[in-house]
Design an enzyme around this catalytic site. Structure first.
Site, mmCIF file in Angstrom:
data_model
loop_
_atom_site.group_PDB
_atom_site.id
_atom_site.type_symbol
_atom_site.label_atom_id
_atom_site.label_comp_id
_atom_site.label_asym_id
_atom_site.label_seq_id
_atom_site.Cartn_x
_atom_site.Cartn_y
_atom_site.Cartn_z
ATOM 1 N N CYS A 1 23.974 -4.119 -28.360
ATOM 2 C CA CYS A 1 23.125 -3.730 -29.503
ATOM 3 C C CYS A 1 22.959 -4.835 -30.540
ATOM 4 C CB CYS A 1 23.636 -2.439 -30.146
ATOM 5 S SG CYS A 1 25.272 -2.555 -30.911
ATOM 6 N N HIS B 1 27.131 0.827 -33.829
ATOM 7 C CA HIS B 1 25.837 0.612 -33.157
ATOM 8 C C HIS B 1 24.783 0.227 -34.186
ATOM 9 C CE1 HIS B 1 23.224 0.922 -29.726
ATOM 10 N NE2 HIS B 1 22.418 1.773 -30.319
ATOM 11 N N HIS C 1 16.594 -0.241 -29.659
ATOM 12 C CA HIS C 1 18.009 -0.639 -29.586
ATOM 13 C C HIS C 1 18.413 -0.869 -28.138
ATOM 14 C CE1 HIS C 1 19.608 3.591 -28.522
ATOM 15 N NE2 HIS C 1 18.298 3.668 -28.522
#
Length: 202
Positions: free
Chosen positions: A108, A159, A171
């Site tokens: 990510c 994240h 993402h």
């Protein structure tokens, strides 16, 4: 036996009881405060936690003459922003790879770092919890395209993605690779922490 000797054990016992009561009251108060803290939404807790940390107000950008420091949010052109959206489209479907920072595979934060370097020549921190310290914190209802969105498990950032508008963000998902999800999806709604703003589109 004098008066002091006769009443000393009773006084000691009374002091011991008072101490025990004081400790019980203190423990009860701490539990109550802890419960109040856990009742607060995750996003409120994370915004409070990260607003108290030392936040970075500038980043480096690569220029022909070398790196230069720029205050955030950095003004970027609409053309450069469209180029970033094109890069996201090109990367869709690329598989997730832990530690990945190239189109061969991204995690990510590697994906975010790659996008902002390619589109805006920005040198961003590598880890998502370090990225979360760059730029002003943005509440969910004030997000703008190009903002970073962060998610947490417990009280740790785990994240990050790029906000696209209309609740959508791009993402590197550990399951789906580079993909577009929405903040209203169950997992992301529950784990949303906050956004940050490192660019402003002209």
């Amino acid at each position: 036996m004098n008066e002091i000797t006769r009443f000393a054990p009773k006084a000691a016992k009374a002091t011991s009881i008072l101490r025990a009561l004081a400790l019980m009251v203190l423990a009860s108060l701490m539990l109550t405060l802890g419960a109040c803290q856990s009742i607060r939404p995750l996003s409120d807790r994370m915004e409070s936690k990260y607003s108290l940390k030392k936040r970075k107000t500038s980043i480096s950008r690569l220029r022909p003459q070398g790196p230069e420091r720029c205050s955030v949010p950095v003004q970027v052109s609409a053309r450069a922003f469209r180029a970033m959206l094109d890069s996201i489209e090109e990367a869709r479907g690329v598989k997730y790879r832990f530690g990945g920072t190239t189109p061969e595979g991204f995690d990510c934060s590697g994906f975010v770092q790659y996008l902002y370097n390619r589109s805006f020549q920005m040198i961003l921190p590598r880890a998502s919890n370090d990225l979360a310290l760059v730029g002003p914190i943005i509440h969910r209802d004030r997000l703008q395209p190009g903002d970073l969105v962060f998610f947490a498990a417990g009280d740790e950032i785990t994240h990050v993605g790029v906000y696209l508008g209309n609740e959508r963000f791009a993402h590197a998902s550990s399951k789906a690779g580079i993909s577009i999800s929405t903040l209203s999806q169950s997992y992301y709604a529950t784990h949303f922490a906050f956004g940050t703003r490192i660019i402003r589109v002209e």
